[in-house]
Design a protein around this motif. Sequence first.
Motif, PDB file in Angstrom:
ATOM      1  N   THR A   1       0.864  -1.175   0.000  1.00  0.00           N
ATOM      2  CA  THR A   1       0.000   0.000   0.000  1.00  0.00           C
ATOM      3  C   THR A   1       0.899   1.222   0.000  1.00  0.00           C
ATOM      4  O   THR A   1       1.784   1.339   0.845  1.00  0.00           O
ATOM      5  CB  THR A   1      -0.924   0.041   1.237  1.00  0.00           C
TER       6      THR A   1
ATOM      7  N   VAL B   1      -4.237   6.436  -3.194  1.00  0.00           N
ATOM      8  CA  VAL B   1      -3.874   5.197  -2.512  1.00  0.00           C
ATOM      9  C   VAL B   1      -3.761   4.092  -3.554  1.00  0.00           C
ATOM     10  O   VAL B   1      -4.686   3.870  -4.342  1.00  0.00           O
ATOM     11  CB  VAL B   1      -4.922   4.788  -1.452  1.00  0.00           C
TER      12      VAL B   1
ATOM     13  N   GLU C   1      -1.813  -6.430  -4.519  1.00  0.00           N
ATOM     14  CA  GLU C   1      -1.741  -7.787  -3.970  1.00  0.00           C
ATOM     15  C   GLU C   1      -0.985  -8.639  -4.986  1.00  0.00           C
ATOM     16  O   GLU C   1      -1.378  -8.723  -6.144  1.00  0.00           O
ATOM     17  CB  GLU C   1      -3.167  -8.300  -3.780  1.00  0.00           C
TER      18      GLU C   1
ATOM     19  N   GLU D   1       0.416   5.368  -0.159  1.00  0.00           N
ATOM     20  CA  GLU D   1      -0.591   6.423  -0.048  1.00  0.00           C
ATOM     21  C   GLU D   1       0.100   7.775   0.047  1.00  0.00           C
ATOM     22  O   GLU D   1       1.114   7.904   0.733  1.00  0.00           O
ATOM     23  CB  GLU D   1      -1.423   6.165   1.212  1.00  0.00           C
TER      24      GLU D   1
ATOM     25  N   ASN E   1      -3.292   0.079  -3.751  1.00  0.00           N
ATOM     26  CA  ASN E   1      -3.301  -1.198  -3.040  1.00  0.00           C
ATOM     27  C   ASN E   1      -2.956  -2.279  -4.039  1.00  0.00           C
ATOM     28  O   ASN E   1      -3.616  -2.407  -5.080  1.00  0.00           O
ATOM     29  CB  ASN E   1      -4.673  -1.476  -2.421  1.00  0.00           C
TER      30      ASN E   1
END
Length: 179
Positions: free
Chosen positions: A118, A164, A168, A120, A166
């Motif tokens: 993450t 932001v 994975e 940000e 994100n």
Amino acid sequence: MKINEMKSNTKNIEDIETISKSFSISINDLRQTAFNLVPETLLKLGLELALKDLCHSLITSKISILFSSTQIKKSISETNQITIFRIVQELINNSLKHSNCTEIIVDCSQNENLFLITVEDNGTGFNTSDIEYFKGLGLKNIKNRVDLLNGKLEIKSNSNKGTVFNIELKIQIANEQNI
């Protein structure tokens, strides 16, 4: 040589433009070469400390970068470590270059073969529906690297409210002999 020539004859603006273009090409070539090299800190210290070092090295009097990590193991394959490092590096560089932010938060964690990133910032943000019109390679490189690791990329951004990212990733664990 061209610069020395210009010292004696500054009337030719075209020479200045040629030198400027040459410098730009050289800088881009150098940037690409440096970008393709494996960071020494990554090889010597491992992914977690290399990311921490990267964040620390980019802090300025106007921009703070906070790094946190959870359970990052040294057993991640070297190829995956390089890819993860490059993703985080590109995300931070994009924030620094485009967002006018004063703070960046980087959080990385690992749970077995799942690696979460993450990043940000508190910058100006952007309209995510305009991504396809962006001319730079930054987001395209990030997306390609995420795809390389069969990952997922989510971007949340609003004008004047920051961005932001994100991510994975599905990573490979190196053999015990390679650790």
